[in-house]
Design a protein around this motif. Structure first.
Motif, PDB file in Angstrom:
ATOM      1  N   GLU A  41      -8.477  -4.783   3.112  1.00 36.63           N
ATOM      2  CA  GLU A  41      -9.393  -4.768   4.254  1.00 36.63           C
ATOM      3  C   GLU A  41     -10.042  -6.134   4.462  1.00 36.63           C
ATOM      4  N   GLU A  42     -10.279  -6.872   3.394  1.00 32.83           N
ATOM      5  CA  GLU A  42     -10.930  -8.179   3.524  1.00 32.83           C
ATOM      6  C   GLU A  42     -10.055  -9.175   4.271  1.00 32.83           C
ATOM      7  N   THR A  43      -8.791  -9.278   3.871  1.00 31.17           N
ATOM      8  CA  THR A  43      -7.907 -10.252   4.508  1.00 31.17           C
ATOM      9  C   THR A  43      -7.511  -9.824   5.913  1.00 31.17           C
ATOM     10  N   ALA A  44      -7.582  -8.532   6.194  1.00 34.98           N
ATOM     11  CA  ALA A  44      -7.191  -8.022   7.516  1.00 34.98           C
ATOM     12  C   ALA A  44      -8.113  -8.510   8.628  1.00 34.98           C
ATOM     13  N   GLN A  45      -9.255  -9.082   8.253  1.00 30.51           N
ATOM     14  CA  GLN A  45     -10.188  -9.570   9.271  1.00 30.51           C
ATOM     15  C   GLN A  45      -9.584 -10.693  10.107  1.00 30.51           C
ATOM     16  N   ASP A  46      -8.679 -11.480   9.521  1.00 28.78           N
ATOM     17  CA  ASP A  46      -8.067 -12.564  10.295  1.00 28.78           C
ATOM     18  C   ASP A  46      -6.545 -12.630  10.119  1.00 28.78           C
ATOM     19  N   ASN A  47      -5.953 -11.608   9.536  1.00 27.69           N
ATOM     20  CA  ASN A  47      -4.505 -11.571   9.346  1.00 27.69           C
ATOM     21  C   ASN A  47      -3.911 -10.484  10.236  1.00 27.69           C
ATOM     22  N   GLU A  48      -3.381 -10.887  11.376  1.00 28.34           N
ATOM     23  CA  GLU A  48      -2.829  -9.940  12.340  1.00 28.34           C
ATOM     24  C   GLU A  48      -1.460  -9.404  11.933  1.00 28.34           C
ATOM     25  N   PHE A  49      -0.924  -9.900  10.825  1.00 31.41           N
ATOM     26  CA  PHE A  49       0.398  -9.471  10.376  1.00 31.41           C
ATOM     27  C   PHE A  49       0.327  -8.235   9.476  1.00 31.41           C
ATOM     28  N   GLN A  50      -0.877  -7.811   9.107  1.00 24.93           N
ATOM     29  CA  GLN A  50      -1.043  -6.639   8.258  1.00 24.93           C
ATOM     30  C   GLN A  50      -1.018  -5.353   9.079  1.00 24.93           C
ATOM     31  N   HIS A  51      -0.456  -4.279   8.485  1.00 22.99           N
ATOM     32  CA  HIS A  51      -0.372  -2.992   9.188  1.00 22.99           C
ATOM     33  C   HIS A  51      -0.625  -1.847   8.213  1.00 22.99           C
ATOM     34  N   HIS A  52      -1.322  -0.840   8.685  1.00 26.72           N
ATOM     35  CA  HIS A  52      -1.448   0.390   7.911  1.00 26.72           C
ATOM     36  C   HIS A  52      -0.130   1.165   7.997  1.00 26.72           C
ATOM     37  N   VAL A  53       0.221   1.854   6.932  1.00 29.28           N
ATOM     38  CA  VAL A  53       1.431   2.666   6.911  1.00 29.28           C
ATOM     39  C   VAL A  53       1.080   4.062   6.419  1.00 29.28           C
ATOM     40  N   SER A  54       1.911   5.013   6.795  1.00 28.56           N
ATOM     41  CA  SER A  54       1.653   6.409   6.409  1.00 28.56           C
ATOM     42  C   SER A  54       2.357   6.741   5.103  1.00 28.56           C
ATOM     43  N   LEU A  55       1.948   6.042   4.046  1.00 23.72           N
ATOM     44  CA  LEU A  55       2.489   6.291   2.715  1.00 23.72           C
ATOM     45  C   LEU A  55       1.328   6.519   1.763  1.00 23.72           C
ATOM     46  N   SER A  56       1.544   7.337   0.741  1.00 23.62           N
ATOM     47  CA  SER A  56       0.526   7.499  -0.289  1.00 23.62           C
ATOM     48  C   SER A  56       0.480   6.239  -1.145  1.00 23.62           C
ATOM     49  N   GLN A  57      -0.601   6.071  -1.906  1.00 26.12           N
ATOM     50  CA  GLN A  57      -0.705   4.890  -2.757  1.00 26.12           C
ATOM     51  C   GLN A  57       0.378   4.894  -3.826  1.00 26.12           C
ATOM     52  N   ASP A  58       0.728   6.053  -4.326  1.00 33.60           N
ATOM     53  CA  ASP A  58       1.816   6.132  -5.313  1.00 33.60           C
ATOM     54  C   ASP A  58       3.135   5.670  -4.705  1.00 33.60           C
ATOM     55  N   GLU A  59       3.393   6.073  -3.469  1.00 29.16           N
ATOM     56  CA  GLU A  59       4.627   5.648  -2.795  1.00 29.16           C
ATOM     57  C   GLU A  59       4.621   4.144  -2.556  1.00 29.16           C
ATOM     58  N   ILE A  60       3.472   3.609  -2.149  1.00 30.44           N
ATOM     59  CA  ILE A  60       3.360   2.171  -1.917  1.00 30.44           C
ATOM     60  C   ILE A  60       3.646   1.400  -3.208  1.00 30.44           C
ATOM     61  N   THR A  61       3.038   1.840  -4.291  1.00 22.50           N
ATOM     62  CA  THR A  61       3.235   1.166  -5.574  1.00 22.50           C
ATOM     63  C   THR A  61       4.690   1.227  -6.012  1.00 22.50           C
ATOM     64  N   HIS A  62       5.286   2.403  -5.890  1.00 20.73           N
ATOM     65  CA  HIS A  62       6.689   2.572  -6.292  1.00 20.73           C
ATOM     66  C   HIS A  62       7.602   1.659  -5.468  1.00 20.73           C
ATOM     67  N   ARG A  63       7.420   1.645  -4.157  1.00 23.10           N
ATOM     68  CA  ARG A  63       8.292   0.845  -3.297  1.00 23.10           C
ATOM     69  C   ARG A  63       8.106  -0.650  -3.531  1.00 23.10           C
ATOM     70  N   THR A  64       6.849  -1.086  -3.618  1.00 23.23           N
ATOM     71  CA  THR A  64       6.611  -2.524  -3.745  1.00 23.23           C
ATOM     72  C   THR A  64       7.044  -3.060  -5.101  1.00 23.23           C
ATOM     73  N   MET A  65       6.855  -2.274  -6.151  1.00 25.17           N
ATOM     74  CA  MET A  65       7.323  -2.723  -7.461  1.00 25.17           C
ATOM     75  C   MET A  65       8.848  -2.817  -7.484  1.00 25.17           C
ATOM     76  N   ALA A  66       9.516  -1.900  -6.790  1.00 19.65           N
ATOM     77  CA  ALA A  66      10.977  -1.940  -6.709  1.00 19.65           C
ATOM     78  C   ALA A  66      11.440  -3.153  -5.903  1.00 19.65           C
ATOM     79  N   GLU A  67      10.746  -3.456  -4.796  1.00 23.95           N
ATOM     80  CA  GLU A  67      11.095  -4.625  -3.990  1.00 23.95           C
ATOM     81  C   GLU A  67      10.911  -5.901  -4.809  1.00 23.95           C
ATOM     82  N   PHE A  68       9.828  -5.965  -5.543  1.00 26.16           N
ATOM     83  CA  PHE A  68       9.541  -7.133  -6.389  1.00 26.16           C
ATOM     84  C   PHE A  68      10.624  -7.301  -7.458  1.00 26.16           C
TER      85      PHE A  68
END
Length: 333
Positions: A41-68
């Protein structure tokens, strides 16, 4: 005059060492696992490239760790050294730790620099002692550390290679001025590393806001550059493009392509000296066939699927890579 070109004096007697070890591409990068990643939320104040998504936090963590993990594995397979810099959990979460290039940089003389971050929760990412230890364990020398974080007291910020795009061969730094890129801090850093020029300029998105980080709108390689020049005011645009075109193939991208992170790419080299260009799959798909052909003459294109990270975090592949230009440690005989 909005555009600022300054020629600072070389500082601390570094001119000789800088010129004698000048190179543009790194063969080693620091990457940080996104174990606390979420919408910031802090960086979103001036970062127009950020978007909310309809994923749970567990799903976000799982996907991003896999991408990394997939990106780390692929870079290593290509022959790029990757230093995985993990860190312990603390009282303040660091949701954007996956973007380490914003808080540190390194130079061939063995200096590790740290920078003042604009958002409070990102300031907690700055861990120079732990990073220096990790780099040395990975075979790199850290002879000294230098910090610009004293500027936090003046609420002046400079988010490293997020806001500074380097043309190392010409000792030039390009920077879009914004809340995260203070002109005076910028000039101080360029003076400290002994580079010859800083070219700073204004930008304007369709919303009227400036681009939050220069590295989402432009990238500079050894012999090419990618730039969304239409977000730069016309007078400054001519100057920037003239400077780049002196010895670079200029590949212009549209705002739509910038929004797909076509500007957020990075030329690297392998331990064998081969050139590669890291980018997201989104960026690869958004480049035209002609542009992909142009880029491929400068290195093998390496697209990575980091769609969850770039959608939620507002940064992409280049933001995930902290270049390491430190000298290699000599083996103990």
């Amino acid at each position: 005059m909005l555009l600022n070109e300054s020629v600072p004096q070389n500082a601390q007697g570094k001119e000789e060492s800088t010129q004698s070890t000048l190179r543009h591409t790194a063969n080693c990068v620091v990457m940080v696992p996104p174990k606390e990643f979420r919408f910031n939320e802090e960086t979103a104040q001036d970062n127009e490239f950020q978007h909310h998504v309809s994923l749970s936090q567990d799903e976000i963590t799982h996907r991003t760790m896999a991408e990394f993990a997939a990106m780390v594995q692929s870079l290593r397979k290509e022959g790029v050294q990757v230093v995985e810099f993990d860190y312990p959990y603390a009282e303040v979460a660091t949701p954007d730790a996956v973007f380490p290039n914003n808080w540190f940089s390194t130079t061939p003389d063995g200096t590790l620099y740290t920078f003042p971050m604009a958002c409070e929760n990102r300031q907690h990412e700055v861990r120079p002692t732990a990073l220096a230890a990790s780099l040395m364990q990975s075979g790199r020398e850290v002879y000294q550390q230098d910090s610009l974080t004293e500027y936090l007291d003046e609420q002046a910020y400079l988010e490293s290679t997020g806001v500074m795009v380097f043309d190392h061969l010409n000792q030039t730094v390009y920077a879009a001025l914004s809340q995260r890129c203070d002109r005076l801090v910028l000039e101080d850093y360029v003076k400290r590393i002994g580079y010859e020029r800083v070219i700073s300029f204004q930008t304007r998105l369709p919303s009227g806001a400036p681009v939050y980080h220069t590295n989402v709108m432009m990238a500079v390689g050894e012999q090419f550059c990618v730039i969304c020049d239409e977000v730069i005011p016309e007078f400054e645009r001519r100057f920037v493009l003239k400077s780049l075109a002196k010895d670079k193939q200029v590949i212009s991208i549209s705002i739509d392509q910038m929004n797909q992170f076509c500007g957020n790419i990075l030329q690297l080299e392998t331990v064998r000296g081969d050139k590669v260009i890291a980018m997201s799959q989104s960026a690869y798909n958004a480049f035209s066939p002609t542009q992909r052909n142009q880029l491929s003459t400068h290195g093998k294109l390496l697209p990575f699927d980091v769609s969850t990270i770039e959608s939620i975090g507002g940064g992409s592949v280049r933001c995930m890579l902290g270049e390491v230009f430190l000298p290699s440690r000599k083996p103990v005989l």
